[in-house]
Design an enzyme around this catalytic site. Sequence first.
Site, PDB file in Angstrom:
ATOM      1  N   HIS A 102    -113.309 -21.304 -52.840  1.00  0.00           N
ATOM      2  CA  HIS A 102    -114.735 -21.521 -52.594  1.00  0.00           C
ATOM      3  C   HIS A 102    -115.604 -21.293 -53.815  1.00  0.00           C
ATOM      4  CE1 HIS A 102    -113.816 -20.556 -48.100  1.00  0.00           C
ATOM      5  NE2 HIS A 102    -113.474 -21.773 -48.431  1.00  0.00           N
ATOM      6  N   CYS A 110    -126.048 -27.358 -63.549  1.00  0.00           N
ATOM      7  CA  CYS A 110    -127.323 -28.078 -63.472  1.00  0.00           C
ATOM      8  C   CYS A 110    -127.268 -29.084 -62.307  1.00  0.00           C
ATOM      9  CB  CYS A 110    -127.565 -28.818 -64.787  1.00  0.00           C
ATOM     10  SG  CYS A 110    -128.999 -29.905 -64.725  1.00  0.00           S
ATOM     11  N   CYS A 138    -132.476 -29.222 -69.399  1.00  0.00           N
ATOM     12  CA  CYS A 138    -133.409 -30.249 -68.876  1.00  0.00           C
ATOM     13  C   CYS A 138    -134.450 -29.678 -67.924  1.00  0.00           C
ATOM     14  CB  CYS A 138    -132.613 -31.353 -68.156  1.00  0.00           C
ATOM     15  SG  CYS A 138    -132.002 -30.853 -66.535  1.00  0.00           S
ATOM     16  N   GLY A 175    -107.986  -9.854 -44.329  1.00  0.00           N
ATOM     17  CA  GLY A 175    -109.449  -9.770 -44.330  1.00  0.00           C
ATOM     18  C   GLY A 175    -110.170 -11.083 -44.135  1.00  0.00           C
ATOM     19  N   SER A 177    -111.556 -13.857 -41.004  1.00  0.00           N
ATOM     20  CA  SER A 177    -111.739 -14.079 -39.552  1.00  0.00           C
ATOM     21  C   SER A 177    -111.017 -15.350 -39.125  1.00  0.00           C
ATOM     22  CB  SER A 177    -113.233 -14.193 -39.233  1.00  0.00           C
ATOM     23  OG  SER A 177    -113.807 -15.248 -39.995  1.00  0.00           O
ATOM     24  N   ASN A 201    -105.733  -6.891 -40.732  1.00  0.00           N
ATOM     25  CA  ASN A 201    -107.146  -7.003 -40.363  1.00  0.00           C
ATOM     26  C   ASN A 201    -107.410  -5.955 -39.280  1.00  0.00           C
ATOM     27  OD1 ASN A 201    -109.682  -7.846 -39.343  1.00  0.00           O
ATOM     28  ND2 ASN A 201    -109.288  -9.953 -40.001  1.00  0.00           N
ATOM     29  N   PRO A 202    -108.485  -5.136 -39.427  1.00  0.00           N
ATOM     30  CA  PRO A 202    -108.730  -4.119 -38.389  1.00  0.00           C
ATOM     31  C   PRO A 202    -109.063  -4.737 -37.029  1.00  0.00           C
ATOM     32  CG  PRO A 202    -110.522  -4.167 -40.002  1.00  0.00           C
ATOM     33  CD  PRO A 202    -109.447  -5.061 -40.510  1.00  0.00           C
ATOM     34  N   GLU A 203    -109.501  -6.002 -37.068  1.00  0.00           N
ATOM     35  CA  GLU A 203    -109.824  -6.710 -35.798  1.00  0.00           C
ATOM     36  C   GLU A 203    -108.891  -7.903 -35.612  1.00  0.00           C
ATOM     37  OE1 GLU A 203    -112.854  -4.103 -35.347  1.00  0.00           O
ATOM     38  OE2 GLU A 203    -112.316  -5.664 -33.877  1.00  0.00           O
ATOM     39  N   ALA A 219    -107.614  -3.391 -45.497  1.00  0.00           N
ATOM     40  CA  ALA A 219    -106.844  -3.846 -46.671  1.00  0.00           C
ATOM     41  C   ALA A 219    -106.500  -2.668 -47.583  1.00  0.00           C
ATOM     42  CB  ALA A 219    -107.662  -4.886 -47.433  1.00  0.00           C
TER      43      ALA A 219
END
Length: 234
Positions: A102, A110, A138, A175, A177, A201-203, A219
């Site tokens: 990402h 620019c 520019c 880590g 979702s 992952n804790p969830e 993590a």
Amino acid sequence: MVCLTGAGMSAESGIPTFRGEDGIWKNHQPEELATPGAFVRDPNLVWEFYNWRREKIAKSSPNKGHKALAEMEKLYKEFYIITQNVDGLHQKAGSKNVIELHGDIWYVRCTEHCTKETSLFSLYDVPLKELPPHCPNCGALLRPHVIWFGETLPEAPLEAALELSANNDFFIVVGTSAMVQPAASLPRYALRAKVHTIEINPEPTPITDIVNEYVPANAGEALPLLLKEMKTYL
Ligand code: BV8
């Protein structure tokens, strides 16, 4: 070995995740701000958001999880990190083989693509000297070199990520979702290729039920323990 990381990887470094309660910024969800539409409508608001995140990231440092992954890279002939994060903390921890799906929050470009030099360059000012920042050549608006929602991912990193996810011996997902596409499909690619996949992952997430092993932990706790375990085998 391949490790896919998401915003939860940097949570213990003090960087808010996207969907956690601490991920709200001035009552805005990141998804509303990390889009081309938001940037056209209100470039100042979007740059305030990125200025805020840049300041958070500049004050943060790699946590025990980032450092454990950097150690793992030294242990194995081939160890790759595929990250959805734009904070650069894996590289700061010493990881070399990092695929940034990402983009990178420390790079800007620019919006008029006026010259090769301004098509992509680093800008480390924290806070930014002007909001929103303009092209030094520019005068057009600069934008963060990140992939916004609704924008396609760059081909090369995505190709590499797909290839690696289906061709490795051990796939660690940390880590995330597992909701943002196309990154969220990578664990499914691995599983379809019968790659042993574990999730840290804790969830629980949408992939928790299909991975080979789910480790309900942070993590920064689980990765150092995994590294210790690996060292007993090598
Ligand atoms: C694309 C860069 C083709 C910016 C990011 C409708 C219209 C347009 C597109 C779509 C649409 N519907 C769906 C889509 C596709 C969309 C998408 O998936 N949307 C989701 C929300 C449904 N995807 C895209 O737009 C992608 N492009 O598809 O192009 C296209 C084009 C046009 C139209 C259709 C298709 C581009 C996606 C990239 C967006 N950019 N980041 C920036 O950072 O500013 S994504 C952003 O979310 C971050 O990179 C973040 O990493 C990523 C994913 O989130 P997570 O990493 O998983 O983080 P999250 O907060 O969600 O979860 C944190 C997890 O950590 C939690 O599970 C938590 O439990 C855990 N955790 C917490 N603490 C810890 C922990 N884990 C371990 N240890 C801890 N201590």
